[in-house]
Design a protein around this motif. Sequence first.
Motif, PDB file in Angstrom:
ATOM      1  N   ASP A 102       0.804  -1.225   0.000  1.00 51.53           N
ATOM      2  CA  ASP A 102       0.000   0.000   0.000  1.00 51.53           C
ATOM      3  C   ASP A 102       0.835   1.273   0.000  1.00 51.53           C
ATOM      4  OD1 ASP A 102       0.974   0.086   2.590  1.00 51.53           O
ATOM      5  OD2 ASP A 102      -0.977  -0.173   3.545  1.00 51.53           O
ATOM      6  N   TRP A 136      -0.743  -2.474  -6.317  1.00 51.19           N
ATOM      7  CA  TRP A 136      -1.760  -1.973  -5.393  1.00 51.19           C
ATOM      8  C   TRP A 136      -2.852  -1.329  -6.233  1.00 51.19           C
ATOM      9  CZ3 TRP A 136      -2.273  -3.319  -0.546  1.00 51.19           C
ATOM     10  CH2 TRP A 136      -3.250  -2.710   0.221  1.00 51.19           C
ATOM     11  N   ARG A 183      -7.813  -0.764  -0.284  1.00 55.59           N
ATOM     12  CA  ARG A 183      -7.475  -0.268   1.052  1.00 55.59           C
ATOM     13  C   ARG A 183      -7.344  -1.438   2.008  1.00 55.59           C
ATOM     14  NH1 ARG A 183     -12.620   0.493   4.086  1.00 55.59           N
ATOM     15  NH2 ARG A 183     -14.187  -0.212   2.628  1.00 55.59           N
TER      16      ARG A 183
END
Length: 73
Positions: free
Chosen positions: A38, A66, A71
């Motif tokens: 992330d 990513w 998330r």
Amino acid sequence: MRSALVRYMPYRTAGRTAYEAANSTILGNIDRLFAVWDGHPADGKGGTGDTVETAHAKGVPVEIIWPEGARRE
């Protein structure tokens, strides 16, 4: 499909020391790192951010995976 090679690390449990050793072994045997990450800094040695940083320092090309909008939960 099967792996052509399986490596066993000398750790009985998962933890920072085991992760750091495994990542070091991986980085010593690859031409490119594909990291599902992330982009946040590592929260300690052996994390993905630490591994990406080490790969860059060793000159190993890094591809970050990513997906947009992804998330952590």
